[in-house]
Scaffold this active site. Structure first.
Site, PDB file in Angstrom:
ATOM      1  N   ASN A  15      54.088 -74.586  85.005  1.00 41.01           N
ATOM      2  CA  ASN A  15      52.918 -74.748  85.881  1.00 41.01           C
ATOM      3  C   ASN A  15      51.649 -74.257  85.190  1.00 41.01           C
ATOM      4  O   ASN A  15      50.588 -74.878  85.321  1.00 41.01           O
ATOM      5  CB  ASN A  15      53.137 -74.035  87.215  1.00 41.01           C
ATOM      6  N   ARG A  66      55.297 -50.467  92.288  1.00 42.33           N
ATOM      7  CA  ARG A  66      54.541 -51.709  92.512  1.00 42.33           C
ATOM      8  C   ARG A  66      53.037 -51.454  92.439  1.00 42.33           C
ATOM      9  O   ARG A  66      52.289 -52.185  91.807  1.00 42.33           O
ATOM     10  CB  ARG A  66      54.926 -52.311  93.866  1.00 42.33           C
ATOM     11  N   MET A  91      57.330 -63.833  89.498  1.00 44.80           N
ATOM     12  CA  MET A  91      58.430 -63.470  90.385  1.00 44.80           C
ATOM     13  C   MET A  91      58.323 -62.019  90.845  1.00 44.80           C
ATOM     14  O   MET A  91      59.270 -61.238  90.732  1.00 44.80           O
ATOM     15  CB  MET A  91      59.774 -63.745  89.692  1.00 44.80           C
ATOM     16  N   ARG A  92      57.136 -61.673  91.327  1.00 45.47           N
ATOM     17  CA  ARG A  92      56.934 -60.338  91.889  1.00 45.47           C
ATOM     18  C   ARG A  92      56.099 -60.455  93.141  1.00 45.47           C
ATOM     19  O   ARG A  92      55.162 -61.259  93.196  1.00 45.47           O
ATOM     20  CB  ARG A  92      56.191 -59.443  90.894  1.00 45.47           C
ATOM     21  N   HIS A 110      55.149 -72.805  95.421  1.00 47.58           N
ATOM     22  CA  HIS A 110      56.519 -72.537  95.837  1.00 47.58           C
ATOM     23  C   HIS A 110      57.279 -73.866  95.909  1.00 47.58           C
ATOM     24  O   HIS A 110      56.751 -74.843  96.450  1.00 47.58           O
ATOM     25  CB  HIS A 110      56.535 -71.842  97.203  1.00 47.58           C
ATOM     26  N   GLU A 144      52.233 -61.417 103.327  1.00 51.51           N
ATOM     27  CA  GLU A 144      53.647 -61.744 103.566  1.00 51.51           C
ATOM     28  C   GLU A 144      54.160 -62.733 102.518  1.00 51.51           C
ATOM     29  O   GLU A 144      53.385 -63.532 101.985  1.00 51.51           O
ATOM     30  CB  GLU A 144      53.815 -62.351 104.967  1.00 51.51           C
ATOM     31  N   ASP A 146      55.416 -65.823 100.646  1.00 44.09           N
ATOM     32  CA  ASP A 146      55.347 -67.292 100.757  1.00 44.09           C
ATOM     33  C   ASP A 146      54.784 -67.712 102.113  1.00 44.09           C
ATOM     34  O   ASP A 146      55.361 -68.560 102.816  1.00 44.09           O
ATOM     35  CB  ASP A 146      56.762 -67.894 100.556  1.00 44.09           C
ATOM     36  N   GLU A 175      55.023 -80.353  91.521  1.00 46.29           N
ATOM     37  CA  GLU A 175      54.325 -79.060  91.451  1.00 46.29           C
ATOM     38  C   GLU A 175      53.127 -79.158  90.508  1.00 46.29           C
ATOM     39  O   GLU A 175      52.039 -78.655  90.787  1.00 46.29           O
ATOM     40  CB  GLU A 175      55.269 -77.965  90.946  1.00 46.29           C
TER      41      GLU A 175
END
Ligand code: GAR
Length: 204
Positions: A15, A66, A91-92, A110, A144, A146, A175
């Site tokens: 992407n 985090r 991926m976090r 997504h 929140e 996605d 995508e």
């Protein structure tokens, strides 16, 4: 001044490459990529960014809280004057604090038609569920997972001859188109958000 994009990725980076190609080809006018940041130093996508001569930064997340990691990433984005953050296979989860640093300026892609199949391995989830149509979603990031307002969705038919991999490959093609479209909508700024609905203003 061109818009300044910051890309966050954790893996392959297709992407990211699609976005970079769109900028190079003039399909995303008046924009440049000021930083490509990964939390995984060995992500193939960051090697590609380096090969392309982009500002490629590895900020490992391992062993950090985090908040601590997010502060380092936000600091790098701000140092590079990034005004639009594009999550491209990052991926976090972002902390609420990170999200608040760039209000309505963080996008995510997504590989499902949200709100169906959030979380990991969305294509596999959709295939196993037996849906006849899946696709991809580009949306604003909120606190929140996605979840934020949807900017662009593209559908992909699930064929009887499919397996998870064939389906994921066709979703990925969509995508790459969807992300360019969504970035152009956001950079043009000619939209309103009503409730959860993004409405593109009529062209005058
Ligand atoms: C893409 O399919 C993207 O939609 C997905 O990870 C893949 C990254 O591929 N993201 C998520 O599942 C986020 N929840 P890429 O590294 O080739 O762009």
């Amino acid at each position: 001044m061109p818009h300044s994009l910051g890309i966050l990725l954790s893996g392959r980076g297709s992407n990211f490459i699609a976005i970079a190609d769109s900028i190079d080809a003039g399909r995303i006018p008046d924009a440049r990529i000021s930083a490509v940041i990964t939390n995984k130093a060995d992500a193939p996508g960051i090697a590609t960014a380096r090969q392309r001569g982009l500002n490629a930064l590895a900020i490992p997340s391992k062993g950090k809280s985090r908040e601590e990691h997010d502060r380092e990433v936000v600091s790098a984005l701000k140092k590079n004057d990034v005004d639009l953050v594009c999550l491209a296979g990052y991926m976090r989860l972002l902390s609420p604090w990170f999200v608040q640093q760039f209000p309505r300026r963080i996008l995510n892609i997504h590989p499902s038609l949200l709100p169906a199949f959030p979380g990991l391995e969305a294509q596999e989830q959709a295939f196993a569920y037996g849906v006849k149509v899946s696709g991809c979603t580009v949306h604003f990031v909120d606190e929140e997972l996605d979840h934020g307002p949807i900017i662009v969705q593209k559908t992909v038919a699930v064929l009887d001859s499919d397996d998870e991999h064939k389906l994921a490959t066709r979703i990925l093609e969509q995508e790459h188109l969807a992300y360019t479209e969504a970035i152009n909508v956001v950079l043009a700024g000619k939209f309103r958000i009503v409730g959860r609905r993004l409405i593109v203003d009529e062209k005058s």
